[in-house]
Design a protein around this motif. Structure first.
Motif, mmCIF file in Angstrom:
data_model
loop_
_atom_site.group_PDB
_atom_site.id
_atom_site.type_symbol
_atom_site.label_atom_id
_atom_site.label_comp_id
_atom_site.label_asym_id
_atom_site.label_seq_id
_atom_site.Cartn_x
_atom_site.Cartn_y
_atom_site.Cartn_z
ATOM 1 N N ASP A 205 -29.138 -6.734 50.051
ATOM 2 C CA ASP A 205 -28.096 -5.257 48.927
ATOM 3 C C ASP A 205 -27.170 -4.937 49.746
ATOM 4 O O ASP A 205 -25.813 -4.388 49.622
ATOM 5 N N LEU A 206 -27.883 -3.957 50.695
ATOM 6 C CA LEU A 206 -27.257 -2.816 51.523
ATOM 7 C C LEU A 206 -26.015 -3.599 52.458
ATOM 8 O O LEU A 206 -25.258 -3.225 52.015
ATOM 9 N N ALA A 207 -26.362 -4.496 52.522
ATOM 10 C CA ALA A 207 -25.233 -5.418 53.885
ATOM 11 C C ALA A 207 -23.624 -5.589 53.105
ATOM 12 O O ALA A 207 -22.730 -5.775 53.461
ATOM 13 N N GLY A 214 -15.969 -2.695 53.941
ATOM 14 C CA GLY A 214 -15.077 -3.242 55.241
ATOM 15 C C GLY A 214 -15.936 -3.518 56.193
ATOM 16 O O GLY A 214 -14.973 -3.445 57.190
ATOM 17 N N ALA A 215 -17.293 -2.946 56.534
ATOM 18 C CA ALA A 215 -17.671 -3.164 57.526
ATOM 19 C C ALA A 215 -18.057 -4.576 57.907
ATOM 20 O O ALA A 215 -17.770 -6.214 57.181
ATOM 21 N N LYS A 216 -18.667 -4.812 59.122
ATOM 22 C CA LYS A 216 -18.643 -6.592 60.315
ATOM 23 C C LYS A 216 -20.028 -6.413 60.505
ATOM 24 O O LYS A 216 -20.260 -6.494 61.253
ATOM 25 N N ILE A 217 -20.922 -7.366 59.306
ATOM 26 C CA ILE A 217 -21.793 -7.658 59.426
ATOM 27 C C ILE A 217 -22.735 -8.977 59.789
ATOM 28 O O ILE A 217 -22.306 -9.759 58.217
ATOM 29 N N LYS A 218 -23.582 -9.602 60.494
ATOM 30 C CA LYS A 218 -23.973 -11.083 59.959
ATOM 31 C C LYS A 218 -25.455 -10.893 60.093
ATOM 32 O O LYS A 218 -25.620 -10.450 61.035
ATOM 33 N N GLY A 219 -25.822 -12.502 59.389
ATOM 34 C CA GLY A 219 -26.876 -12.175 59.853
ATOM 35 C C GLY A 219 -28.116 -11.919 58.874
ATOM 36 O O GLY A 219 -29.211 -11.750 59.492
ATOM 37 N N ILE A 227 -24.047 -6.405 63.809
ATOM 38 C CA ILE A 227 -22.310 -5.781 63.755
ATOM 39 C C ILE A 227 -22.086 -5.479 64.280
ATOM 40 O O ILE A 227 -22.113 -4.668 66.094
ATOM 41 N N GLU A 228 -20.613 -5.026 64.212
ATOM 42 C CA GLU A 228 -19.670 -5.022 65.153
ATOM 43 C C GLU A 228 -18.604 -3.858 64.300
ATOM 44 O O GLU A 228 -18.099 -3.962 63.202
ATOM 45 N N GLY A 229 -18.897 -3.158 65.278
ATOM 46 C CA GLY A 229 -18.586 -1.809 64.510
ATOM 47 C C GLY A 229 -17.137 -1.439 64.306
ATOM 48 O O GLY A 229 -15.863 -1.898 65.029
#
Ligand code: UD1
Length: 428
Positions: A205-207, A214-219, A227-229
């Motif tokens: 849920d947080l992800a 706009g964050a880049k998060i996978k998995g 996480i790509e900063g």
């Protein structure tokens, strides 16, 4: 700490009075998940613009967290279950120590402010007294990203000129450490990989919220999160997932009282391990899109439980499950593997007639007839277990220190009254 707050009148001392023996019938609605709401409220501080958060439960942990971030300069508007957070004027990078000690989740300030401002200070967090609650894995993650960490007289300070993405292996899939590292990594330079990450729905849920920001998060939801900063995040609207632990507690209340209850606003996939066990015990479960119907008219069969990180059986439902097992035919075994001090409800249940023997991290439960007694809630979920026991016990049960229960269950007495329980709260 709590003793002082009670003396100062900051916490009202209350108790629940329950008369047992009524089968629960009807519909009960689950609130938004506390353990998703807390990191998400904190994550709102990562943005440059306001966020609108929906289905935030009205709980004291939430109020304390909102007070912490307001004292740091953020604007917080609360209307029912909606919270609007404007982080634009945040100008203090230290959480109020007294407030921070009141809830475990206050440590999410560290990950967020490290990402946002490169510095944060807070006192070591509080929360339920269910075991030694170290934060070594959180700090290991921050250090790997390039932060300096100082621990001094119960105060944690983290600092970094620049955070750099790194590969971080967690020795244990800690929920808090996974979240804190994820928060810090959102703005770190380059890629962060968290291995042996926790997979709890609250992390997903947080992800999801961070991704809309706009964050880049996978998995997320697997044990490897990438996480790509990025440089900046914008505020977003987000609805919190339903509280699977609150839902599970009401599902067990229905089974225990031989009732028939529609537990509304629960995602069945989040309570799969409980549904599996209830099936084994002979309870009828009907999974629907908007909730789960739980019906039990017969005898319950004994089952064994071992608590594990998600998707295993949740430790936060262990004490409530133990009450259900006192009403099952045969001997059940409960093994607690997550927290070392999570059998505190057992002494209280024994006052009500439960036949439970503890051996280290295991408990053997034999069938017993529960009778009303004066008992004390020692922590949040232990308190919930006592409410369940009160609902089935013969006669009247008085549960002191209700504030533990109110940390995690919104309006529990009113919700249970709505399905026929004879429960009321008395404030002293
Ligand atoms: C969260 C939940 C809590 C739940 C728990 C496990 C919140 C606010 N609370 O707590 O209700 O019971 O997940 O599902 O979300 N550990 C370490 N070092 C660390 C961190 C944890 O050794 O740095 C150990 C703990 O001592 C414990 C285990 O890991 O034995 C699980 O802790 P963790 O998953 O971090 O739980 P919390 O996030 O504190």
């Amino acid at each position: 700490m709590l003793g002082r707050d009670i003396r100062k009148g900051l916490i009202k001392v209350g108790k629940f009075l329950i008369t047992g023996g009524t089968p629960l019938e009807g519909e009960i609605k689950v609130s938004g998940a506390k353990n998703a709401a807390l990191p998400i409220i904190t994550a709102a501080l990562l943005a440059d613009s306001p966020s609108r958060l929906l289905d935030i439960p009205n709980l004291r942990d939430v109020t304390n967290l909102c007070d912490i971030i307001e004292k740091m300069g953020a604007k917080v508007e609360r209307k029912g279950h909606e919270v609007i957070i404007n982080p634009a004027d945040l100008n203090k990078f230290e959480a109020d120590h007294e407030l921070a000690r009141k809830l475990r989740a206050s440590y999410y300030i560290l990950g967020v402010l490290l990402a946002r401002n490169g510095t944060a200070r807070t006192s070591l967090p509080g929360g339920c007294n269910i075991g030694n609650r170290p934060i070594d894995l959180h700090l290991k993650g921050f250090k790997a990203l390039g932060a300096e960490v100082r621990l001094d007289h119960g105060i944690v300070e983290v600092k970094a000129n620049k955070l750099k993405g790194e590969r971080i292996y967690l020795d244990y899939p800690s929920v808090g450490a996974t979240i804190n590292i994820m928060l810090a990594a959102t703005k770190a330079e380059g890629k962060t990989i968290i291995e042996n990450a926790a997979r709890e729905p609250e992390i997903v849920d947080l992800a999801n919220y961070l991704t809309v920001m706009g964050a880049k998060i996978k998995g997320v939801g697997t044990d490897i999160i990438k996480i790509e900063g990025i440089k900046s995040l914008k505020g977003a609207e987000h609805r919190i997932i339903p509280d699977r632990i609150e839902a599970g507690t009401y599902m067990m209340a229905a089974a225990l009282t031989r009732g028939n209850v529609f537990v509304k606003n629960v995602l069945a996939e989040h309570v799969k391990p409980l549904i599996a066990k209830l099936h084994e015990m002979g309870v009828e479960i009907d999974e629907q899109i908007s909730g789960v119907n739980v019906k039990n008219r017969g005898r319950l069969k004994a089952v064994d439980i071992k608590t594990l990180p998600y998707p295993g059986f949740p430790t936060d439902l262990q004490s409530q499950m133990m009450v259900l097992l006192t009403q099952a035919d045969g001997t059940s075994l409960v093994i607690e593997t997550v927290w070392e001090n999570r059998f505190m409800h057992v002494d209280e249940l024994k006052r009500m007639g439960a036949d439970i023997k503890i051996d280290g991290h295991s408990a053997l439960i034999k069938p017993s007839h529960l009778t009303g007694a004066e008992v004390t809630a020692t922590d949040l979920r232990a308190g919930a277990a006592l409410i369940l026991a009160g609902l089935i016990a013969q006669g009247d049960t008085e549960i002191r220190e209700s504030y533990h229960i109110e940390r995690g269950y919104e309006n529990i007495e009113k919700k249970l009254q709505g399905i026929g329980a004879r429960i009321r709260k008395v404030e002293e």
